[in-house]
Design a protein around this motif. Structure first.
Motif, PDB file in Angstrom:
ATOM      1  N   GLY A 153       0.725  -1.304   0.111  1.00  0.00           N
ATOM      2  CA  GLY A 153       0.179   0.013   0.167  1.00  0.00           C
ATOM      3  C   GLY A 153       0.955   1.035  -0.186  1.00  0.00           C
ATOM      4  O   GLY A 153       0.392   2.798  -0.610  1.00  0.00           O
ATOM      5  N   ALA A 154       2.393   1.575   0.531  1.00  0.00           N
ATOM      6  CA  ALA A 154       3.129   2.169   0.791  1.00  0.00           C
ATOM      7  C   ALA A 154       3.776   3.046  -0.634  1.00  0.00           C
ATOM      8  O   ALA A 154       4.018   1.891  -1.509  1.00  0.00           O
ATOM      9  CB  ALA A 154       3.736   2.004   1.167  1.00  0.00           C
ATOM     10  N   ALA A 155       3.600   4.542  -1.032  1.00  0.00           N
ATOM     11  CA  ALA A 155       3.622   4.755  -2.374  1.00  0.00           C
ATOM     12  C   ALA A 155       5.480   4.557  -2.543  1.00  0.00           C
ATOM     13  O   ALA A 155       6.069   5.301  -1.415  1.00  0.00           O
ATOM     14  CB  ALA A 155       3.091   5.745  -2.941  1.00  0.00           C
ATOM     15  N   PRO A 156       5.775   4.169  -3.879  1.00  0.00           N
ATOM     16  CA  PRO A 156       7.136   4.434  -4.090  1.00  0.00           C
ATOM     17  C   PRO A 156       7.564   5.509  -3.989  1.00  0.00           C
ATOM     18  O   PRO A 156       7.226   6.363  -4.169  1.00  0.00           O
ATOM     19  CB  PRO A 156       7.933   3.533  -4.987  1.00  0.00           C
ATOM     20  N   ARG A 157       8.920   5.657  -3.618  1.00  0.00           N
ATOM     21  CA  ARG A 157       9.219   7.630  -4.040  1.00  0.00           C
ATOM     22  C   ARG A 157      10.195   7.209  -5.115  1.00  0.00           C
ATOM     23  O   ARG A 157      10.841   6.499  -5.789  1.00  0.00           O
ATOM     24  CB  ARG A 157      10.539   7.390  -2.058  1.00  0.00           C
ATOM     25  N   PRO A 158      10.519   8.594  -5.503  1.00  0.00           N
ATOM     26  CA  PRO A 158      11.749   7.864  -6.767  1.00  0.00           C
ATOM     27  C   PRO A 158      13.117   8.514  -6.095  1.00  0.00           C
ATOM     28  O   PRO A 158      13.835   8.552  -4.820  1.00  0.00           O
ATOM     29  CB  PRO A 158      11.733  10.186  -6.911  1.00  0.00           C
ATOM     30  N   GLY A 159      13.956   7.125  -6.962  1.00  0.00           N
ATOM     31  CA  GLY A 159      14.880   6.712  -6.532  1.00  0.00           C
ATOM     32  C   GLY A 159      14.532   5.149  -6.397  1.00  0.00           C
ATOM     33  O   GLY A 159      15.974   4.372  -6.139  1.00  0.00           O
ATOM     34  N   ASP A 160      13.979   4.600  -5.478  1.00  0.00           N
ATOM     35  CA  ASP A 160      12.834   3.353  -4.954  1.00  0.00           C
ATOM     36  C   ASP A 160      13.217   2.683  -6.183  1.00  0.00           C
ATOM     37  O   ASP A 160      12.823   3.321  -7.907  1.00  0.00           O
ATOM     38  CB  ASP A 160      11.959   2.934  -4.889  1.00  0.00           C
ATOM     39  N   MET A 161      13.025   1.001  -5.894  1.00  0.00           N
ATOM     40  CA  MET A 161      12.721   0.447  -8.118  1.00  0.00           C
ATOM     41  C   MET A 161      11.935  -0.237  -7.659  1.00  0.00           C
ATOM     42  O   MET A 161      11.219  -1.077  -6.522  1.00  0.00           O
ATOM     43  CB  MET A 161      14.118  -0.527  -7.418  1.00  0.00           C
ATOM     44  N   VAL A 162      11.212  -0.728  -8.639  1.00  0.00           N
ATOM     45  CA  VAL A 162       9.457  -1.357  -9.257  1.00  0.00           C
ATOM     46  C   VAL A 162      10.093  -2.094  -9.859  1.00  0.00           C
ATOM     47  O   VAL A 162      10.292  -1.817 -10.894  1.00  0.00           O
ATOM     48  CB  VAL A 162       8.532  -0.279  -9.223  1.00  0.00           C
ATOM     49  N   THR A 163       9.210  -3.101  -9.367  1.00  0.00           N
ATOM     50  CA  THR A 163       8.750  -4.449 -10.333  1.00  0.00           C
ATOM     51  C   THR A 163       7.819  -3.484 -11.206  1.00  0.00           C
ATOM     52  O   THR A 163       6.784  -4.114 -10.439  1.00  0.00           O
ATOM     53  CB  THR A 163       9.318  -5.397 -10.006  1.00  0.00           C
ATOM     54  N   VAL A 164       7.323  -4.129 -12.375  1.00  0.00           N
ATOM     55  CA  VAL A 164       5.957  -3.834 -13.028  1.00  0.00           C
ATOM     56  C   VAL A 164       6.337  -4.636 -14.579  1.00  0.00           C
ATOM     57  O   VAL A 164       7.353  -5.428 -14.940  1.00  0.00           O
ATOM     58  CB  VAL A 164       5.819  -2.550 -13.986  1.00  0.00           C
ATOM     59  N   GLY A 165       5.299  -4.672 -14.744  1.00  0.00           N
ATOM     60  CA  GLY A 165       4.417  -5.794 -16.511  1.00  0.00           C
ATOM     61  C   GLY A 165       4.101  -4.893 -17.412  1.00  0.00           C
ATOM     62  O   GLY A 165       2.904  -3.750 -16.911  1.00  0.00           O
ATOM     63  N   VAL A 166       4.362  -5.229 -18.337  1.00  0.00           N
ATOM     64  CA  VAL A 166       4.948  -4.079 -19.184  1.00  0.00           C
ATOM     65  C   VAL A 166       3.041  -4.677 -19.914  1.00  0.00           C
ATOM     66  O   VAL A 166       3.368  -5.160 -20.431  1.00  0.00           O
ATOM     67  CB  VAL A 166       5.691  -3.959 -20.756  1.00  0.00           C
ATOM     68  N   THR A 167       2.274  -3.127 -20.273  1.00  0.00           N
ATOM     69  CA  THR A 167       0.931  -3.597 -20.743  1.00  0.00           C
ATOM     70  C   THR A 167       0.679  -3.223 -22.222  1.00  0.00           C
ATOM     71  O   THR A 167       0.000  -3.863 -23.211  1.00  0.00           O
ATOM     72  CB  THR A 167      -0.346  -3.226 -19.664  1.00  0.00           C
ATOM     73  N   TYR A 168       1.751  -1.828 -22.976  1.00  0.00           N
ATOM     74  CA  TYR A 168       1.192  -1.682 -24.268  1.00  0.00           C
ATOM     75  C   TYR A 168       3.121  -0.504 -24.493  1.00  0.00           C
ATOM     76  O   TYR A 168       3.068  -0.296 -23.369  1.00  0.00           O
ATOM     77  CB  TYR A 168      -0.031  -0.237 -23.373  1.00  0.00           C
ATOM     78  N   ALA A 169       2.845  -0.485 -25.353  1.00  0.00           N
ATOM     79  CA  ALA A 169       3.921   0.009 -26.109  1.00  0.00           C
ATOM     80  C   ALA A 169       3.081   1.598 -26.875  1.00  0.00           C
ATOM     81  O   ALA A 169       2.410   1.175 -27.780  1.00  0.00           O
ATOM     82  CB  ALA A 169       4.654  -0.706 -26.703  1.00  0.00           C
ATOM     83  N   ALA A 170       3.741   2.287 -26.669  1.00  0.00           N
ATOM     84  CA  ALA A 170       3.640   3.696 -27.362  1.00  0.00           C
ATOM     85  C   ALA A 170       5.476   3.973 -28.320  1.00  0.00           C
ATOM     86  O   ALA A 170       6.275   3.024 -27.509  1.00  0.00           O
ATOM     87  CB  ALA A 170       3.482   5.148 -26.265  1.00  0.00           C
ATOM     88  N   PRO A 171       5.332   5.014 -29.284  1.00  0.00           N
ATOM     89  CA  PRO A 171       6.208   4.947 -29.506  1.00  0.00           C
ATOM     90  C   PRO A 171       7.540   5.346 -29.107  1.00  0.00           C
ATOM     91  O   PRO A 171       8.920   4.767 -29.153  1.00  0.00           O
ATOM     92  CB  PRO A 171       6.316   6.306 -30.685  1.00  0.00           C
ATOM     93  N   HIS A 172       7.308   6.398 -27.676  1.00  0.00           N
ATOM     94  CA  HIS A 172       8.513   6.217 -26.883  1.00  0.00           C
ATOM     95  C   HIS A 172       8.471   6.358 -25.836  1.00  0.00           C
ATOM     96  O   HIS A 172       9.321   6.563 -24.920  1.00  0.00           O
ATOM     97  CB  HIS A 172       8.644   8.026 -27.208  1.00  0.00           C
ATOM     98  N   HIS A 173       7.280   5.578 -25.392  1.00  0.00           N
ATOM     99  CA  HIS A 173       7.175   5.079 -23.925  1.00  0.00           C
ATOM    100  C   HIS A 173       6.412   4.026 -23.451  1.00  0.00           C
ATOM    101  O   HIS A 173       5.792   3.163 -24.646  1.00  0.00           O
ATOM    102  CB  HIS A 173       6.776   5.889 -23.336  1.00  0.00           C
ATOM    103  N   LEU A 174       6.630   3.104 -22.410  1.00  0.00           N
ATOM    104  CA  LEU A 174       5.516   2.455 -22.549  1.00  0.00           C
ATOM    105  C   LEU A 174       4.561   1.869 -21.168  1.00  0.00           C
ATOM    106  O   LEU A 174       4.862   3.196 -20.793  1.00  0.00           O
ATOM    107  CB  LEU A 174       6.627   1.001 -21.717  1.00  0.00           C
TER     108      LEU A 174
END
Lengths: 201, 314
Positions: free
Chosen positions: A128-149
């Motif tokens: 439940g706690a939000a990650p902070r900038p600098g922390d590492m998260v693992t996520v699953g990519v669901t969609y691709a745009a030309p210049h970001h995921l």
């Protein structure tokens, strides 16, 4: 290094560039599979040898080639991004890299190949706690745009880091006495965004 | 400035490359050391500093347009100062104060550290100060720094470029390549890691040729390895070899990937070989302007083609 993302800078319209030369540039882009490219129209700079070369390319030709290049670069970048849909990636959470994050209920981060990923702010699986900038998260990519995921769905794992701690310390710090500062801790409030990638007009 | 006066505020506006972003962190650091405070978002600052770019013509136009917008603002605000630094200042020098006489200070790429003194001198003498040096004396790295990010940092490994890419004005504005000693770079990286930084971007107009000044062609790959071995943190790498290119190093916190990634980055940096006519397309990330026509080898421009090859690490 199959997992490497390679980007480059490309100038179109160098003096003497022929249509055949330009098509060879497009071939390089297609074969190299660049994850992205900063693209430019040649700009004549005073004092440079190229400024004196004959066969300066007409502006409308340069512009046309530039637009064709951008189309190919975007197509390749998007294809390369699409290959990552369905994969798990570990991101370093970033700050100031998601213009639309508030509206889309997402945070942003960068993968080990520096790809930008906007991920859903769903922390139900990580306590439940939000990650902070600098922390590492693992996520699953669901969609691709030309210049970001995009990685929607719950964040799968969180690793709090010393960088996240450092970010938290910074944003909690009170405004310092201006006379005594040498490290320039920012004031309380929204932290300054990360400097943008170079885009020179 | 008396102790009862409100501190003067500043704003740095940065254009162009990541080296300029790095240098702007020094400009901010210098100003805060001298007692200025950052102007709150949306407020006009007492001191506005432009850190400029000259790589393309529209960068020129942008500066003079912005200076034009500030003229009426300054007219209504006694004591406001405008300073122009960076590559366009290095290029245009006193032309800037001629075209925009309301500019107080013009400083260049080699004397970033002079900004506070020049502002003060301009204020006291009520006269514009233009100071441009012809070559770098002190690396901006060593100046007081206000880092914008808690987790990522810019670290300069060199300044200047010895290449002669025919289209590029940068060498004439950033000077001949000067390399920072590896020990100093690594000390900076260690200090940053100790503060919590885990992403370091190494900067230079031409990082691939790092080490040319002290005669070590392997210097950049050694530096990458050393960053990877690191100073306690482990590293991942994304490498972008190119003039002005940068290298990113990421702390994945496990250390295992450090050697592999540094070696991979090394391979990318040094695995390129000179290109012969008829070769398959260039390995990515080396842009070579396709200006050279076969048969034109006798002249100076033909020579440029060879120089593109020689500047690749072997």
């Amino acid at each position: 290094m199959p997992e490497a993302a390679i980007t480059t800078d490309i100038i179109v319209g160098f003096p003497g560039e022929t249509e055949e030369d330009f098509r060879a540039t497009l071939d390089v882009v297609r074969q190299a599979r660049f994850a992205g490219a900063f693209t430019f129209q040649y700009s004549k700079r005073p004092g440079t040898p190229a400024a004196e070369l004959p066969d300066q390319v007409a502006p409308e030709v340069v512009k046309d080639r530039y637009e064709r290049l951008v189309d190919v670069v975007n197509e390749i970048a998007w294809d390369e991004n699409k290959r990552l849909v369905g994969r798990e990636v570990e991101l370093m959470v970033a700050e100031g890299e998601g213009r639309k994050d508030a509206a889309t209920h997402r945070l942003s981060g960068r993968g080990p190949d520096n790809r930008l990923v906007h991920f859903e702010a769903d922390f139900s699986a990580i306590g439940g706690a939000a990650p902070r900038p600098g922390d590492m998260v693992t996520v699953g990519v669901t969609y691709a745009a030309p210049h970001h995921l995009v990685a929607d769905g719950p964040v799968k794992a969180l690793r709090r880091t010393r960088s996240g701690d450092a970010w938290e310390r910074r944003t909690a710090a009170p405004t310092p006495d201006p006379a005594g500062v040498s490290l320039g801790m920012p004031a309380v409030g929204v932290p300054a965004p990360l400097p943008d990638a170079p885009v020179c007009g | 400035m008396t102790s009862t006066a409100l501190p003067r505020t500043y704003q740095v506006r940065t254009y162009g490359c990541q080296m300029n972003v790095h240098d702007s962190e020094r400009l901010s650091g210098l100003l805060e050391d001298a007692g200025y405070v950052a102007a709150p978002e949306g407020e006009t600052a007492d001191v506005v500093v432009f850190n400029t770019c000259a790589v393309r013509e529209n960068a020129d136009n942008r500066l003079y347009g912005n200076l034009g917008h500030l003229a009426p603002v300054k007219a209504k605000r006694p004591g406001m100062q405008i300073a122009v630094g960076g590559c366009l200042a290095q290029k245009d020098r006193s032309t800037i104060t001629r075209k925009a006489p309301w500019v107080d200070v013009v400083f260049g790429t080699h004397n970033i550290g002079s900004l506070p003194v020049l502002l003060e001198r301009a204020r006291v003498q009520e006269e514009a100060q233009v100071e441009i040096l012809e070559s770098l004396e002190v690396f901006p790295s060593t100046l007081p720094t206000k880092r914008e990010s808690a987790y990522a940092a810019w670290v300069s490994v060199s300044v200047g470029c010895n290449n002669t890419c025919t289209f590029c004005i940068v060498p004439s504005l950033r000077g001949k390549e000067k390399d920072r000693r590896p020990g100093e770079i690594l000390a900076e990286v260690e200090a940053l890691v100790a503060e919590g930084v885990s992403e370091v971007t190494l900067l230079g107009q031409n990082v691939n040729s790092y080490g040319v000044e002290f005669g070590d062609r392997q210097a950049f790959s050694k530096l990458l390895h050393a960053c990877g071995d690191d100073r306690g943190a482990g590293a991942g790498a994304v490498h972008q070899p190119a003039p002005g290119g940068v290298h990113r190093r990421r702390d994945r916190g496990d250390g295992r990937d450090a050697e592999r990634d540094a070696a991979a980055a090394h391979a990318a940096a040094v695995g390129l070989r000179p290109r012969a006519a008829g070769d398959a397309p260039l390995l990515p990330a080396v842009e070579v302007p396709r200006h050279h026509r076969p048969g034109a080898r006798g002249d100076a421009r033909g020579g440029d083609h060879d120089r593109h090859h020689r500047r690749l690490p072997r």
